[in-house]
Design a protein around this motif. Structure first.
Motif, PDB file in Angstrom:
ATOM      1  N   SER A 124     -20.772  -4.664  61.882  1.00  0.00           N
ATOM      2  CA  SER A 124     -19.723  -4.847  61.066  1.00  0.00           C
ATOM      3  C   SER A 124     -18.709  -3.533  61.542  1.00  0.00           C
ATOM      4  O   SER A 124     -17.568  -3.663  61.115  1.00  0.00           O
ATOM      5  CB  SER A 124     -19.839  -4.882  59.704  1.00  0.00           C
ATOM      6  N   TYR A 147     -15.491  -6.523  65.900  1.00  0.00           N
ATOM      7  CA  TYR A 147     -16.063  -7.271  64.876  1.00  0.00           C
ATOM      8  C   TYR A 147     -14.939  -7.943  63.904  1.00  0.00           C
ATOM      9  O   TYR A 147     -13.928  -7.025  63.544  1.00  0.00           O
ATOM     10  CB  TYR A 147     -16.915  -6.371  63.962  1.00  0.00           C
ATOM     11  N   LYS A 148     -14.870  -9.171  63.721  1.00  0.00           N
ATOM     12  CA  LYS A 148     -14.047  -9.820  62.627  1.00  0.00           C
ATOM     13  C   LYS A 148     -14.572 -10.123  61.328  1.00  0.00           C
ATOM     14  O   LYS A 148     -14.284  -9.970  60.317  1.00  0.00           O
ATOM     15  CB  LYS A 148     -13.358 -10.757  63.468  1.00  0.00           C
ATOM     16  N   SER A 149     -15.714 -10.902  61.390  1.00  0.00           N
ATOM     17  CA  SER A 149     -16.688 -11.336  60.494  1.00  0.00           C
ATOM     18  C   SER A 149     -18.096 -11.503  60.939  1.00  0.00           C
ATOM     19  O   SER A 149     -18.263 -11.688  62.223  1.00  0.00           O
ATOM     20  CB  SER A 149     -16.183 -12.498  59.664  1.00  0.00           C
ATOM     21  N   HIS A 150     -19.073 -11.947  60.081  1.00  0.00           N
ATOM     22  CA  HIS A 150     -20.267 -12.441  60.733  1.00  0.00           C
ATOM     23  C   HIS A 150     -20.221 -13.727  61.194  1.00  0.00           C
ATOM     24  O   HIS A 150     -21.008 -13.601  62.324  1.00  0.00           O
ATOM     25  CB  HIS A 150     -21.304 -12.475  59.568  1.00  0.00           C
ATOM     26  N   SER A 151     -19.401 -14.706  60.644  1.00  0.00           N
ATOM     27  CA  SER A 151     -19.261 -15.721  61.364  1.00  0.00           C
ATOM     28  C   SER A 151     -18.760 -15.889  62.815  1.00  0.00           C
ATOM     29  O   SER A 151     -19.039 -16.540  63.575  1.00  0.00           O
ATOM     30  CB  SER A 151     -18.619 -16.814  60.565  1.00  0.00           C
TER      31      SER A 151
END
Length: 414
Positions: free
Chosen positions: A158, A163-167
């Motif tokens: 993260s 990284y933007k989001s987990h999804s």
């Protein structure tokens, strides 16, 4: 009748298959790194270098490996795609009549690391507490009698720039695998994927899936038993059917029975584009299967699926497919213990992600051996001296003996 390939020949063919699009120096690095991982069972470059036993000082071997680990000419995406292309045909034979595609989020914790790149806060799966480290998305196929083959794994953080989001980190992995596996494959996700956005993503990909529902939260389910949240639905749903679950791969457990019930024609709340919920039900129809008792414990397990569950047999298939997902946790444990993955050290983000990929490629080679001639695998596993019959989960024993078999062929690059 063609001659059976030796394990060394199969290793060379494996390197050529997954690294065929790499430049020759990068392909040599791939071969050396995989052999070092299999021989010394360590993700440290120093231990990989010791396994190679080159006629030069160890520090020079380490520097060469370090250059390969961070090389900008090494095409990680090509290796990943070619590996998936190599193993995908296995999912279309009789051992995978309708494969379960198990998806899991795991972690590497680095509590003492200070200079490793992009260390982030992760949920330590072994302790249940928050720690410092990285996340890994891993996908594995499960066939009959516990057959399994790793498909893809990626490390993410993260704190990394991309990284933007987990999804956004794991959905590209799901999409890439979905393009290669059979369309009727059944996908099994853990509770971390219980999200309306993920349901929409999976529906858009045309996946048939089961996801463990959270009991917490205020989600409203529109059901024949009333408009309730998952916890209330669990209390209202009877579980009249007794199902004998399959023995879980890698687990020393007796045969268990669970009580199973289900609720068909379940709809979720609709959401406006801005994210606010609407009280009217959505368009996608789901079923919710509850399983409790025995292995599951006192609190029932709630599994939401877009399969049309109408009979006890339908519900039992969903329970079995979801429980197949637990086997990927054994695989993640093997990768961490067998290759000492949590001791991984790299000072570049590229090197760190690449080493994780290499570790899973080493595991993939062992899985392909298990899918090959059984007598050959049993001879290799028998070189590890232990009491009792060969276990169903052979990978620890294979890892103990594979280096001795491959060493005579390690006299240069591919």
């Amino acid at each position: 009748m063609p001659r059976e390939k030796s394990i060394a020949e199969r290793f060379d063919a494996y390197v050529e298959a997954v690294g065929g699009r790499l430049y020759r120096p990068n392909r040599r690095f791939l071969r050396d790194a995989l052999f070092g991982l299999l021989e010394n069972r360590s993700s440290l470059l120093s231990n990989i270098g010791r396994a190679l036993d080159e006629p030069r000082k160890l520090i020079h071997t380490e520097k060469r490996l370090s250059r390969g680990l961070s090389s900008t000419r090494y095409d990680d995406a090509a290796v990943e795609a070619d590996y998936l292309k190599l193993v995908a045909p296995l999912l279309r034979d009789e051992r995978y009549t309708r494969p379960t595609i198990a998806v899991d989020l795991t972690d590497i914790t680095k509590p003492r690391a200070r200079k490793m790149p992009y260390l982030a806060t992760v949920h330590d799966g072994s302790t249940g507490e928050l720690g410092t480290g990285y996340n890994i998305i891993s996908v594995e196929a499960v066939g009959v009698q516990g057959r399994r083959i790793p498909l893809m794994s990626r490390l993410f953080s993260s704190k990394s720039p991309e990284y933007k989001s987990h999804s956004a980190s794991y959905m590209p992995v799901v999409k890439a695998v979905a393009q290669q596996v059979p369309k009727d494959a059944f996908w099994a996700f853990d509770i971390g994927f219980d999200s309306q956005d993920r349901f929409n993503d999976f529906n858009a990909l045309g996946l048939r899936y089961a996801i463990r529902l959270k009991f917490e939260g205020k989600r409203t389910l529109f059901t024949p038993l009333g408009n309730v949240n998952p916890s209330e639905l669990a209390a209202r749903c009877p579980r009249p059917h007794r199902h004998r679950i399959r023995r879980l791969q890698g687990r020393k457990t007796p045969i268990h029975h669970v009580e199973v019930g289900w609720v068909p024609d379940v709809y979720l709340q609709r959401y406006r584009p801005g994210g606010n919920s609407m009280k009217s039900p959505g368009e996608t129809r789901y079923s919710v299967v509850f399983a409790g008792g025995g292995l599951i414990g006192q609190k029932p397990l709630a599994i939401i699926t877009n399969e049309n569950v109408r009979t006890a047999e339908d519900a039992n298939r969903v329970v079995d497919a979801y429980l197949d997902r637990w086997g990927i946790e054994e695989a993640n444990r093997f990768v961490k213990q067998g290759f000492d993955l949590e001791d991984v050290r790299a000072l570049t983000w590229t090197g760190l992600r690449r080493m994780v990929q290499l570790v899973y490629l080493a595991y993939g080679f062992l899985a392909l051996l298990v899918h090959g001639p059984r007598a050959q695998v049993e001879r290799l596993a028998a070189t590890f001296k232990a009491f009792g019959p060969l276990p169903r989960y052979l990978y620890y024993r294979l890892l103990e003996g594979i280096g001795r078999v491959l060493r005579p062929s390690m006299d240069g690059g591919p």
